[in-house]
Design an enzyme around this catalytic site. Sequence first.
Site, short mmCIF file in Angstrom:
data_model
loop_
_atom_site.label_atom_id
_atom_site.label_comp_id
_atom_site.label_asym_id
_atom_site.label_seq_id
_atom_site.Cartn_x
_atom_site.Cartn_y
_atom_site.Cartn_z
N GLU B 14 0.82 -1.20 0.00
CA GLU B 14 0.00 0.00 0.00
C GLU B 14 0.86 1.26 0.00
OE1 GLU B 14 -3.10 0.45 -0.46
OE2 GLU B 14 -2.86 2.60 -0.17
N CYS B 61 16.56 0.42 6.01
CA CYS B 61 16.76 0.84 4.65
C CYS B 61 17.57 -0.20 3.89
CB CYS B 61 17.50 2.16 4.66
SG CYS B 61 17.94 2.70 3.03
N CYS B 64 20.97 2.51 1.98
CA CYS B 64 21.94 3.13 2.86
C CYS B 64 21.93 2.38 4.18
CB CYS B 64 21.60 4.57 3.13
SG CYS B 64 21.24 5.46 1.65
N HIS B 68 21.37 4.75 9.17
CA HIS B 68 20.57 4.66 10.39
C HIS B 68 21.37 4.08 11.55
CE1 HIS B 68 16.85 6.10 8.67
NE2 HIS B 68 17.11 5.37 7.60
N ARG B 482 20.57 11.51 1.30
CA ARG B 482 19.34 12.26 1.04
C ARG B 482 19.11 13.41 2.01
NH1 ARG B 482 19.79 7.71 -0.33
NH2 ARG B 482 19.20 7.06 -2.41
N SER B 505 13.42 11.97 3.80
CA SER B 505 12.29 12.04 2.89
C SER B 505 11.00 12.44 3.58
CB SER B 505 12.12 10.72 2.13
OG SER B 505 13.24 10.55 1.28
N CYS B 549 13.25 8.57 -0.80
CA CYS B 549 13.70 7.40 -0.05
C CYS B 549 12.54 6.88 0.76
CB CYS B 549 14.82 7.84 0.87
SG CYS B 549 15.23 6.74 2.19
N CYS B 552 11.93 1.86 1.13
CA CYS B 552 13.04 1.03 1.60
C CYS B 552 12.57 -0.11 2.48
CB CYS B 552 14.02 1.90 2.36
SG CYS B 552 13.24 3.11 3.41
#
Lengths: 159, 570
Positions: B14, B61, B64, B68, B482, B505, B549, B552
């Site tokens: 979704e 992610c 990347c 994180h 990003r 993002s 992004c 992910c």
Amino acid sequence: MRVLVLGLGNALMSDDAFGVRVVERLQSRYRFPDGVTVLDGGTLGLDLLPRLEGVDKLLIVDAIEMHAEPGEIFRLEGEEVPRAFANKLSVHQMGVQDLLAVAELQGCCPPELVVRGAQPGSIEMNLELTPAVADAIDATVENVVKDLLEWGIAAEAIT
Amino acid sequence: MANKIAVDPITRIEGHLRIEAQLEGGKIVNAWSSSTAFRGIETILKGRDPRDAHHFTQRFCGVCTTVHSMASIRAVEDALKIEIPTNARLIRNLIMGIQNVQDHVIHFYHLHALDWVDITSALAADPAATSKLAQSISDWPKSSTDYFKGVKERIAAFVNTGRLGPFQNAYWGHSAYKLPPEANLMAVAHYLEALEWQKDVIKIHAILGSKNPHPQTFLVGGVASPVDPNSQNGINADKIALMMKLFKKARDFVEKVYIPDLLAVAPFYTDWAGIGGGVGNFLSYGDFPESGGNDVDSYFFPRGIILGKDIANVLPVDERLITEYVTNSWYNYSGGDNKGLHPYQGETNHNYTGPKPPYKWLDTDGKYSWVKSPRYNDQPMEVGPLARILVAYGAGVPEVKGAVDFVLNTLGVGAGALFSTLGRTAARGVDCLILAQRNEKWLNELAANIGRGDYEVHNKERWDPSTWPSEAQGYGTHEAPRGALGHWIRIENGKIANYQAVVPSTWNAGPRDAAGQMGPYEAALIGTPIADPNKPVEILRTIHSFDPCLACAVHVMDGTGTEIVTVKAL
């Protein structure tokens, strides 16, 4: 001969982790001969490209959307495996199809390719698989071992 | 006549990112950005050991994997007041640096380029003329007539299989593509070379991080990579020499291929220097400490904000002014939806009020996105390479000033051109170039520090939870490829009590806030011309220029070949 068993998926997203869980179980139950790598590939797209180099036979384990009942298991082979690089908005959407398409373009796509997978039930954030999909792990582990045997590789059960 | 279109990468998952846009007279007059976000991490992390958090957040992610981890360990180090050793700082800079460089090149060639480069046109190119073009812009060795002839044949063979693979795109032949066939062929050749290149340079992550995918060196208090010149297993002279070779390879490609390509393609699209500007406010947390452990004042890319495109005034960042709104997002706040909450107080109570899928239109008057709306002092902020570069440019960082002025002079445009879709794409190139050049300096510093006999990679002083206060809170920031990434953590009795991540993002893709202010994607689309509402490649250009992004989270393979992107015109 070099063989790569590659489990894919996000360990945080419930049934999406199916491939990762199968690989973990394979690693805890079996020892594999030289030339066989069993790898948790996470959700990495193009970063996995170097891992495909020189691989003769690739066996991917992943959650597969087949519009079927959750936990139903599937085997795709060769041309049945979709290699599409459809229009996307994010490099983060690069998935296994893109990896294969790019490998093909680069001439490093393993000549033999099998995908084993299960239909996911939930891909919400959760560390647990849904019961039906968790139940599919053992059968898939056994199927992977059988696939390897067909390729002439005997995994040794750890007792 | 008003015309509404939706661009929706509907997978069975979704959401992802969906843009609804209202057209009038061939231009976008209103836009709504809707997407899924990676939410619910706090429920997974609550009650866990804060030193373990990065193992979970790393899996946010798929591209990347490092970013994180970095934000997470920095948040814990901030909460527990841990200073990391010099080697750890340098190793982290190298991991982050090559991540940015590799990511930007992949984005440019493998995603964004297809919005500007028409692959099918490349098949009409004259290899001799392509060779001449390539040699006129760079001394990159792969530029002979035979080389481009070979690439052309390879593409033709691939297209003839009927399986377009990477080049499957409905928009080929669109009137918005302006490059001559030779420029298209050159770009396609470099698309292929970039694939080969990225595969090698990312090996640096395996060298420093013990393994890739998912490098394992991240550690609260430093890194786990052992530094030992006398061991085969540690970071030794051989490994430093190998990394130096890879960093040089990374820089060569950026200097001799990426930047010349960018400068060769841009003149065909100068109209895009006036399109896609957006909110005009920019936030950079800054990154790449060059002294101490994580000394903010020593950041190579400085921390700062710019308001109303005023690059002459870079303002300081006060983390306490960051809030997230859910007025137009599918969440409820216990204190009411029209008040922003700071991440320490962050709440994630789902409240989906949107239409039942499959649906035609979202209710854009009410809640319409899973992404919250982050604001700084109640202002929407753009984050990413453009924000990073503008803040550094405004702050007078010499390397950035030099590179930006070079690009602007070469293209014959003023600094105002930076506030655009083209400016965003150019800034990413500048960001990539500067980091590709800086990496080697950090590696030399690491070698020199080891040479002085300093092998320290981890500060153990506060590793043991018995040394921690009963309550602590902190935040960790990182300039990911990003842009501004922040993790906030509250620790109680040695366990995680709350955890929130505000990702780049979310800043860029968020919907309108309580005051009705648009998010950066939405604002950037206003005024964009759409030549053909059925093939809105122009929307993709601007959205891609942000390098979204959002998708992910999951990795389900679609075995039935479902269409990924649908464009609906009404």
